[in-house]
Design a protein around this motif. Structure first.
Motif, PDB file in Angstrom:
ATOM      1  N   LYS A 155      41.312  49.382  23.463  1.00 53.40           N
ATOM      2  CA  LYS A 155      41.301  49.168  24.909  1.00 53.40           C
ATOM      3  C   LYS A 155      42.413  48.181  25.261  1.00 53.40           C
ATOM      4  N   ARG A 156      43.164  48.490  26.279  1.00 45.19           N
ATOM      5  CA  ARG A 156      44.189  47.553  26.720  1.00 45.19           C
ATOM      6  C   ARG A 156      43.523  46.373  27.434  1.00 45.19           C
ATOM      7  N   ILE A 157      44.219  45.245  27.445  1.00 48.34           N
ATOM      8  CA  ILE A 157      43.708  44.025  28.070  1.00 48.34           C
ATOM      9  C   ILE A 157      44.492  43.760  29.351  1.00 48.34           C
ATOM     10  N   ILE A 158      43.777  43.688  30.460  1.00 49.85           N
ATOM     11  CA  ILE A 158      44.381  43.283  31.733  1.00 49.85           C
ATOM     12  C   ILE A 158      43.707  41.997  32.174  1.00 49.85           C
ATOM     13  N   ILE A 159      44.519  40.959  32.357  1.00 49.43           N
ATOM     14  CA  ILE A 159      44.007  39.622  32.692  1.00 49.43           C
ATOM     15  C   ILE A 159      44.272  39.340  34.167  1.00 49.43           C
ATOM     16  N   TRP A 160      43.299  38.728  34.828  1.00 48.74           N
ATOM     17  CA  TRP A 160      43.499  38.294  36.217  1.00 48.74           C
ATOM     18  C   TRP A 160      43.363  36.787  36.295  1.00 48.74           C
ATOM     19  N   LYS A 175      48.548  34.332  39.201  1.00 45.67           N
ATOM     20  CA  LYS A 175      49.453  35.422  38.819  1.00 45.67           C
ATOM     21  C   LYS A 175      48.900  36.816  39.124  1.00 45.67           C
ATOM     22  N   GLY A 176      47.631  36.885  39.479  1.00 45.95           N
ATOM     23  CA  GLY A 176      47.047  38.188  39.740  1.00 45.95           C
ATOM     24  C   GLY A 176      46.806  38.952  38.463  1.00 45.95           C
ATOM     25  N   LEU A 177      46.912  40.288  38.505  1.00 45.59           N
ATOM     26  CA  LEU A 177      46.672  41.144  37.342  1.00 45.59           C
ATOM     27  C   LEU A 177      47.883  41.123  36.410  1.00 45.59           C
ATOM     28  N   ILE A 178      47.617  40.937  35.123  1.00 43.83           N
ATOM     29  CA  ILE A 178      48.678  40.814  34.124  1.00 43.83           C
ATOM     30  C   ILE A 178      48.397  41.794  32.985  1.00 43.83           C
ATOM     31  N   LEU A 179      49.388  42.613  32.632  1.00 43.11           N
ATOM     32  CA  LEU A 179      49.289  43.563  31.523  1.00 43.11           C
ATOM     33  C   LEU A 179      50.463  43.315  30.578  1.00 43.11           C
ATOM     34  N   ASP A 192      53.143  40.970  31.735  1.00 39.88           N
ATOM     35  CA  ASP A 192      53.844  41.268  32.980  1.00 39.88           C
ATOM     36  C   ASP A 192      52.873  41.298  34.155  1.00 39.88           C
ATOM     37  N   GLU A 193      53.285  40.677  35.264  1.00 37.48           N
ATOM     38  CA  GLU A 193      52.468  40.701  36.477  1.00 37.48           C
ATOM     39  C   GLU A 193      52.595  42.077  37.123  1.00 37.48           C
ATOM     40  N   LEU A 194      51.454  42.725  37.388  1.00 35.11           N
ATOM     41  CA  LEU A 194      51.479  44.089  37.923  1.00 35.11           C
ATOM     42  C   LEU A 194      51.878  44.134  39.394  1.00 35.11           C
ATOM     43  N   ASP A 195      51.383  43.158  40.165  1.00 36.12           N
ATOM     44  CA  ASP A 195      51.690  43.153  41.599  1.00 36.12           C
ATOM     45  C   ASP A 195      51.399  41.753  42.124  1.00 36.12           C
ATOM     46  N   ALA A 196      52.374  41.151  42.776  1.00 40.91           N
ATOM     47  CA  ALA A 196      52.204  39.792  43.298  1.00 40.91           C
ATOM     48  C   ALA A 196      51.044  39.709  44.282  1.00 40.91           C
ATOM     49  N   LYS A 197      50.760  40.823  44.980  1.00 38.35           N
ATOM     50  CA  LYS A 197      49.673  40.815  45.960  1.00 38.35           C
ATOM     51  C   LYS A 197      48.291  40.735  45.286  1.00 38.35           C
ATOM     52  N   SER A 198      48.225  41.028  43.982  1.00 44.11           N
ATOM     53  CA  SER A 198      46.925  41.049  43.311  1.00 44.11           C
ATOM     54  C   SER A 198      46.347  39.659  43.086  1.00 44.11           C
ATOM     55  N   THR A 199      47.076  38.613  43.488  1.00 42.21           N
ATOM     56  CA  THR A 199      46.447  37.278  43.481  1.00 42.21           C
ATOM     57  C   THR A 199      45.304  37.221  44.486  1.00 42.21           C
ATOM     58  N   ASP A 200      45.345  38.116  45.487  1.00 39.66           N
ATOM     59  CA  ASP A 200      44.215  38.281  46.410  1.00 39.66           C
ATOM     60  C   ASP A 200      43.124  39.038  45.668  1.00 39.66           C
ATOM     61  N   PHE A 201      41.956  38.439  45.548  1.00 36.17           N
ATOM     62  CA  PHE A 201      40.885  39.008  44.729  1.00 36.17           C
ATOM     63  C   PHE A 201      40.482  40.403  45.201  1.00 36.17           C
ATOM     64  N   ARG A 202      40.424  40.634  46.504  1.00 32.55           N
ATOM     65  CA  ARG A 202      40.025  41.952  47.017  1.00 32.55           C
ATOM     66  C   ARG A 202      41.065  43.004  46.655  1.00 32.55           C
ATOM     67  N   ILE A 203      42.333  42.658  46.774  1.00 35.80           N
ATOM     68  CA  ILE A 203      43.391  43.602  46.399  1.00 35.80           C
ATOM     69  C   ILE A 203      43.339  43.868  44.897  1.00 35.80           C
ATOM     70  N   ALA A 204      43.075  42.818  44.123  1.00 39.55           N
ATOM     71  CA  ALA A 204      42.988  42.979  42.668  1.00 39.55           C
ATOM     72  C   ALA A 204      41.868  43.941  42.296  1.00 39.55           C
ATOM     73  N   LEU A 205      40.733  43.863  42.982  1.00 40.23           N
ATOM     74  CA  LEU A 205      39.617  44.769  42.699  1.00 40.23           C
ATOM     75  C   LEU A 205      39.972  46.205  43.059  1.00 40.23           C
ATOM     76  N   GLU A 206      40.668  46.393  44.161  1.00 49.11           N
ATOM     77  CA  GLU A 206      41.063  47.747  44.558  1.00 49.11           C
ATOM     78  C   GLU A 206      42.020  48.358  43.523  1.00 49.11           C
ATOM     79  N   MET A 207      42.944  47.539  43.009  1.00 43.39           N
ATOM     80  CA  MET A 207      43.858  48.021  41.978  1.00 43.39           C
ATOM     81  C   MET A 207      43.101  48.284  40.670  1.00 43.39           C
ATOM     82  N   ALA A 208      42.132  47.413  40.374  1.00 45.78           N
ATOM     83  CA  ALA A 208      41.379  47.554  39.126  1.00 45.78           C
ATOM     84  C   ALA A 208      40.580  48.851  39.096  1.00 45.78           C
ATOM     85  N   GLU A 209      40.110  49.319  40.248  1.00 47.99           N
ATOM     86  CA  GLU A 209      39.349  50.563  40.288  1.00 47.99           C
ATOM     87  C   GLU A 209      40.193  51.744  39.804  1.00 47.99           C
TER      88      GLU A 209
END
Length: 536
Positions: free
Chosen positions: A43-48, A52-56, A59-76
Motif C-alpha cells: 500500500k502506498r503511504i500518503i501523509i497529511w 503541507k497538505g497531502l504528501i506522496l 512530494d506535495e500533491l496540491d497546496a490547497k490540500s492544507t485545507d482539511f475539507r479539500i484534503a478529504l475530497e482529494m483523499a476520496e
C-alpha cells in the motif's frame, strides 16, 4: 513489543478497519513504522499535515490540500487505489469541540473505506480526544516506546555518525552499548539522541561513563510528565528497616522470580503488593528499600495529579505513564497513599466519569500487564479503597503494618543511632523500648517508627542546646535526652486510637501481618498471631 504492534496493525488493516488512532509523541518514528507496514502490505503511504497538505513520496500533491475539507475530497479519489492515509495534526479538527462539518466529512470518508475502498486511515496524535460520532469508527493503539534492542540500534546509529572524528572518542564495544541502552530504556528516540548529544558535548565522546549522564537526564524527562517521578534509592536497603521480617522475607523470596531460570521453571512475574497500616510505620521506606534490594528503578506514580488533570487529557496521561513504566521494566511502580486518589471513585458527579475510566484503565493494566512491573502500593485508610482494587489478581498479597513490637522498636532505635554515628551500646536500649511502648503509654498504644526517629532527633537537638548553653563541649546525647523527647510526644496511636483498632480488626480477616511475632498483638489471639506468619 514493537513487532507485536506491527503484527496487530497488519491484522487490523487487512480486516478493513477504517481508522486506526495511534497514540504517541514520536511522530517521526511512527511514520517510519507505517512506511515499513505499507511496504509489507503493498500500500502506498500518503501523509497529511496542516502545513503541507497531502504528501506522496515526499512530494506535495496540491497546496490547497492544507485545507482539511479539500484534503478529504482529494483523499476520496486517491483511496480507490490501495493506500494508507496517515493523518498528522488532525486532533484539533476532530475533537468534540471541532466543526461538525469536519467530523461528518471524516466519518463519511471512513464509511466509504469500510464499504469498499482498498485503503485505511491512520491518525498519529499525542493526545486522545475522540468525538462520540467517531468512536465506533476508531480503534486506538499505543505505539510502544523503543525496547532494549531498538535502543541499542539507535545508539549505534548515533555514534556511527561521529566515529573517527578528530578529538572525539567513541566506544562501541558491546558492553558499553548494552550499559547505555539499559540506562536509556523508557525514553523516546529523540530523547535518547538528545541525551547522547549532551554526553558528546560534555565529554567529547561516548563511553560507559555516560551512563550516569543518561540516567540523570532520564530522571528529568520522567519528571516532566508531572505524573511519574524517578526516585533515587542508592542509599537505602532492607537492613535499614526495623522489623517487618514477614514482609521482607516475602519480598526477598520473590526477587528470584525475575530470573531467566524462574521463567523457564514456569514462575510468573509478581504483580505487586499492597501495604495497609498505621502511618509512620515504614511502608514508604519499604518501597524505596526493595528497589535497592531488587536492583530495579523505582518510579513513583502520582495518581492525584492524574485525577486532577484537565478532562480529556487525564486518560492520555495515565496511558502514557503506564507505557513508561512498562518500557523501563523490570521496574517497581510506587503508588503512595493510594486511597487518597481513589476515594469516591464511581460517582462521576463533576468529571463526566473521567476518574472512573482512569481507575478502570489502572485496574485492567494491573491485571493484564505483560511486562515485569511490580506495583508497590501503600494505604492508611482501607475503608476509602474501592472494593475492586482489593480482590485477588490485582495484588499478590496484602500486608498489614502495625505499630512496632518491642523487638522492632529496639532495631529502629539502633538504626537511627547508627545513622547519627553514635554507638548504641552506650544507650539504655531496653529503657527506650519500654518508654516507647505500652508499658508507658497504655494498652494498644506504641510509638511509630517515625515518632521514634523524631524523638531521637529531638533528643539530639536538646543535647546540643545544653552543650551550647552550659559551655560543656564534651556534652553528647544520652538516654535521658531521648526519653524526655519521647514523653513529650503525642502518639498517633493515642490520638487516632479508634482508626488503629478498626485497621487491626480488618487485618485479622483480610491481610497478612508484615511482622513476625512470638506473641499476639492486641486484637489477635496467640493462635492467630502464630498462624498468620509466613513459613519459609
Amino acid at each position: 513489543m514493537l513487532q507485536d504492534f506491527i503484527e496487530e496493525v497488519g491484522y487490523l488493516i487487512r480486516a478493513r478497519y477504517s481508522i486506526l488512532y495511534i497514540f504517541t509523541q514520536e511522530e517521526e518514528r511512527a511514520l517510519e513504522v507505517f512506511q515499513s507496514i505499507g511496504a509489507q502490505l503493498n500500500k502506498r503511504i500518503i501523509i497529511w499535515t496542516a502545513t503541507k497538505g497531502l504528501i506522496l513520496d515526499g512530494d506535495e500533491l496540491d497546496a490547497k490540500s492544507t485545507d482539511f475539507r479539500i484534503a478529504l475530497e482529494m483523499a476520496e479519489d486517491l483511496a480507490k487505489e490501495p493506500t494508507l492515509f496517515v493523518w498528522c495534526d488532525l486532533h484539533p479538527f476532530i475533537r468534540g469541540s471541532s466543526s461538525p462539518i469536519y467530523i461528518r466529512k471524516f466519518r463519511e470518508f471512513a464509511q466509504k473505506i469500510r464499504m469498499g475502498f482498498p485503503s485505511n486511515s491512520v491518525i498519529i496524535s499525542p493526545s486522545i480526544e475522540i468525538p462520540i460520532e467517531l468512536q465506533k469508527e476508531i480503534t486506538i493503539l499505543d505505539l510502544p516506546l523503543p525496547e532494549l534492542e531498538e535502543v541499542k540500534q539507535i545508539i549505534v546509529n548515533f555514534t556511527d555518525a561521529y566515529k573517527g572524528r578528530p578529538g572525539i572518542m567513541i566506544d562501541q564495544t558491546p558492553e558499553v552499548i548494552e550499559a547505555l541502552a539499559r540506562a536509556a530504556v523508557g525514553l523516546t528516540r529523540s530523547e535518547i539522541e538528545n541525551c547522547l548529544a549532551k554526553a558528546l558535548v560534555k565529554n567529547k565522546g561516548i563511553s560507559d561513563s555516560d551512563v550516569s549522564t543518561i540516567l540523570e537526564e532520564k530522571k528529568q524527562i520522567i519528571r516532566k510528565s508531572g505524573i511519574l517521578e524517578y526516585i533515587s534509592t542508592e542509599s537505602l536497603n532492607l537492613d535499614q528497616i526495623g522489623g517487618l521480617d514477614n514482609l521482607k522475607r516475602w519480598l526477598l523470596k520473590r526477587k528470584a522470580s525475575y530470573s531467566t531460570e524462574a521463567r523457564e521453571f514456569g514462575i510468573q512475574w509478581p504483580k505487586g503488593v499492597l501495604l495497609v497500616g498505621v502511618p509512620g510505620c515504614g511502608k514508604s521506606l519499604c518501597a524505596k528499600s526493595v528497589a535497592t534490594a531488587w536492583q530495579m528503578p523505582l518510579l513513583r506514580l502520582d495518581l492525584g495529579r492524574v485525577f486532577a488533570g484537565i478532562v480529556g487529557s487525564s486518560e492520555a496521561n495515565i496511558r502514557s505513564a503506564l507505557a513508561m513504566c512498562e518500557a523501563v521494566s523490570p521496574s517497581i511502580v510506587w503508588i503512595d497513599e493510594i486511597e487518597k486518589a481513589l476515594s469516591g471513585i464511581g460517582s462521576g458527579m463533576s468529571d463526566g466519569g473521567v476518574a472512573t475510566r482512569i481507575f478502570g484503565t489502572l485496574l485492567t493494566w494491573m491485571q493484564e500487564k505483560k511486562s515485569p512491573v511490580f506495583v508497590f502500593a501503600t494505604a492508611n485508610k482501607i475503608e476509602q479503597l474501592p472494593a475492586e482494587l482489593l480482590r485477588k489478581g490485582r495484588f499478590d498479597e496484602i500486608f498489614f503494618v502495625d505499630l512496632p513490637t518491642p523487638e522492632e522498636r529496639a532495631e529502629i532505635i539502633k538504626i537511627h543511632l547508627d545513622r547519627l554515628k553514635r554507638h548504641n551500646t552506650v544507650f539504655d536500649i531496653p529503657k527506650l523500648v519500654e518508654a516507647s511502648g505500652e508499658a508507658f503509654w497504655g494498652e494498644g498504644i506504641r510509638l511509630t517508627g517515625a515518632e521514634i526517629e523524631y524523638s531521637i532527633h529531638e533528643g539530639l537537638m536538646d543535647a546540643f542546646s545544653k552543650r551550647v548553653s552550659e559551655g560543656d563541649h564534651e556534652r553528647d546525647i544520652v538516654t535521658d535526652d531521648i526519653l524526655q523527647a519521647m514523653r513529650r510526644t503525642v502518639p498517633l496511636a493515642k490520638s487516632r486510637r479508634l482508626e488503629v483498632e478498626q485497621l487491626r480488626t480488618w487485618a485479622k480477616e483480610y491481610a497478612i501481618r508484615a511482622s513476625l511475632l512470638n506473641e499476639a498483638l492486641p486484637g489477635f489471639t496467640r493462635e492467630e498471631a502464630v498462624g498468620r506468619n509466613i513459613d519459609f
